[in-house]
Design an enzyme around this catalytic site. Structure first.
Site, mmCIF file in Angstrom:
data_model
loop_
_atom_site.group_PDB
_atom_site.id
_atom_site.type_symbol
_atom_site.label_atom_id
_atom_site.label_comp_id
_atom_site.label_asym_id
_atom_site.label_seq_id
_atom_site.Cartn_x
_atom_site.Cartn_y
_atom_site.Cartn_z
ATOM 1 N N HIS A 309 0.842 -1.182 0.000
ATOM 2 C CA HIS A 309 0.000 0.000 0.000
ATOM 3 C C HIS A 309 0.877 1.231 0.000
ATOM 4 O O HIS A 309 1.945 1.226 0.606
ATOM 5 C CB HIS A 309 -0.920 0.026 1.230
ATOM 6 C CG HIS A 309 -2.066 0.958 1.055
ATOM 7 N ND1 HIS A 309 -1.973 2.295 1.352
ATOM 8 C CD2 HIS A 309 -3.300 0.746 0.562
ATOM 9 C CE1 HIS A 309 -3.123 2.867 1.047
ATOM 10 N NE2 HIS A 309 -3.948 1.962 0.570
ATOM 11 N N ASP A 367 -7.952 -5.461 -0.061
ATOM 12 C CA ASP A 367 -8.451 -6.163 -1.244
ATOM 13 C C ASP A 367 -8.145 -7.644 -1.230
ATOM 14 O O ASP A 367 -8.798 -8.428 -1.920
ATOM 15 C CB ASP A 367 -7.870 -5.538 -2.511
ATOM 16 C CG ASP A 367 -8.440 -4.164 -2.748
ATOM 17 O OD1 ASP A 367 -9.604 -3.967 -2.402
ATOM 18 O OD2 ASP A 367 -7.722 -3.301 -3.260
#
Ligand code: CMC
Length: 432
Positions: A309, A367
């Site tokens: 991320h 996700d």
């Protein structure tokens, strides 16, 4: 943001020495106010990907990537995911405070009254090919809303802005569910306002006229949590897209359509679909080392989808809640050992121990787990990103409203470091 008169930043270059004010946020690192840099210093800053640039002031969401913390209006995401529900979170994001009981009683029907789509929109859907990706349909239908709801496109009118916001939040589940129904050749199922937000969405996706669909409360709770966890995430790519589009004065439906288009990319909201496709491509646990090796190979563009991320360099706090939710849903549905799940569990284990991933702080992100839950619920991978878009709509709308109401707001217009040709004269085609 408060200007801190005690702190200044000195920038020295050539024979110039300039002082810039520092701004102190309520949380997070100080910010150097460089708005006058070009006027005073005749230079620009260079920051592709905005890794060191605050593009706006915002009081909605705060992320501390090192601590792995996400706050909506100051409230930690894990508390909201456990104790609140999506429409309450919508209220919080839009208006800044948790609603009182009376405010919630007013807000919920204000949203549910708007869940239906203008009937003409059913014909608009029919213009798409049946095999269109539901994200493509959503970009089109949301963009087209400005053609169906003219009475809420005047952004200078606060009442119209409010009604546009409520319409977006109310109609986006219907838009997403219908994009799905259309893609599988089933008739549209109309919204049911007696159901809560998440249950209504599941009903519109899975009910058929021939047979009713009774929503399981555990699945509805898991869906609601997915919505809550994805509701906002500070100035990410799609939110910045919404703000940039909105900064020109474009109407809110066009801005949200721009956000949906940006979210679709596999480095952003498209990662949940890409992640499940990757797990299926890996197929069996024995093939994992091959994919880990590819992810580490600098000459191979392959990346482990659902890992890493830009901001979280510690565990993604949303992933923690999502992992727990995944366990609950898979337990309920009795899916504890299908091949995709086995690959996911083993990949997670290896990546959390592998030196490459540990050193680069590449943890599983939201996700990684959301795809597993949505798959278990019966959604095809093509619906994963539309569901993310549905949930993020309230965040986009809140950020757009905040921006429009900000008196310092200007059209977004980045500059560039030009490296193209210098002046040259046109050469006729026969002489080139
Ligand atoms: N697999 C393998 N290596 C990776 C990965 C990955 N998923 N992510 C980053 N790296 C490596 C990258 O190669 C780089 O290595 P080096 O320093 O040796 O060049 C280093 O880690 C830093 O990567 P970066 O590209 O500079 O980091 P970024 O902040 O620009 O990218 C990211 C963040 C999310 C785009 C990236 O981690 C990625 O592509 N992840 C996979 C896609 C994904 O899961 N996206 C969903 C994000 S969460 C949902 C959302 O908020 O949208």
């Amino acid at each position: 943001m408060a200007l801190d008169s005690n702190k200044t930043a000195k920038v020295t270059f050539g024979d110039k020495e300039l002082d810039f004010a520092m701004m102190s946020p309520s949380l997070g690192p100080d910010v150097i106010d460089i708005r006058k840099l070009y006027a005073q210093g005749d230079v620009f800053t260079y920051d592709p990907g905005f890794t060191s640039t605050a593009s706006c002031e915002s009081a909605i969401t705060y992320i501390d990537g090192d601590k792995g913390e996400l706050l909506y209006r100051g409230y930690p995401i894990d508390q909201l995911a456990e104790k609140s529900h999506f429409l309450e979170v919508c209220y919080l994001l839009l208006y800044g405070e948790l609603p009182t009981a009376a405010q919630l009683d007013d807000f919920v029907p204000r949203v549910t009254r708007h869940t239906m789509l203008q009937d003409q929109m059913t014909y608009f859907y029919r213009g798409f090919r049946r095999d269109a990706h539901p994200m493509a349909t959503m970009v089109g239908v949301v963009g087209a809303m400005s053609a169906f709801y003219h009475d809420s496109t005047d952004i200078t009118d606060p009442d119209q802005r409010e009604i546009a916001a409520i319409r977006m939040i109310a109609k986006i589940p219907t838009i997403a569910a219908w994009a799905y129904k259309y893609s599988i050749g089933q008739p549209f199922v109309y919204p049911r306002n007696d159901l809560d937000y998440a249950s209504n969405f599941l009903h519109m996706c899975f009910a058929v006229p021939a047979e009713d669909y009774v929503v399981d409360p555990i699945l509805s709770r898991a869906m609601d949590r997915i919505f809550t966890l994805h509701a906002d995430h500070e100035q990410n790519a799609s939110t910045s897209t919404v703000r940039l589009a909105g900064s020109s004065g474009a109407n809110p439906f066009a801005c949200i359509a721009a956000g949906i288009a940006c979210l679709w990319g596999p480095a952003h909201g498209g990662a949940n679909e890409a992640c499940l496709n990757m797990l299926r491509e890996i197929g069996t646990v024995d093939r994992i080392p091959e994919f880990i090796a590819r992810a580490k190979d600098k000459n191979d563009p392959f990346r482990l989808m659902g890992f890493g991320h830009r901001v979280y360099k510690n565990f993604d706090p949303r992933a923690k809640v999502m992992k727990q939710s995944a366990d609950e849903v898979l337990g309920l549905l009795g899916i504890d050992n299908n091949p995709t799940l086995q690959v996911a569990k083993e990949l997670e284990r290896i990546a959390l121990e592998d030196e490459y991933f540990v050193e680069k702080k590449l943890y599983p992100n939201v996700d990684f787990y959301s795809g597993i839950i949505l798959d278990a619920m019966g959604f095809p991978t093509s619906m994963f990103t539309p569901i993310f878009a549905l949930a993020r709509t309230v965040g986009w709308v809140s950020q757009w409203k905040e921006m429009i109401a900000d008196p310092t707001q200007k059209i977004g217009r980045p500059r560039q470091l030009y490296t193209g040709a210098k002046h040259r004269d046109y050469v006729d085609v026969e002489k080139r």
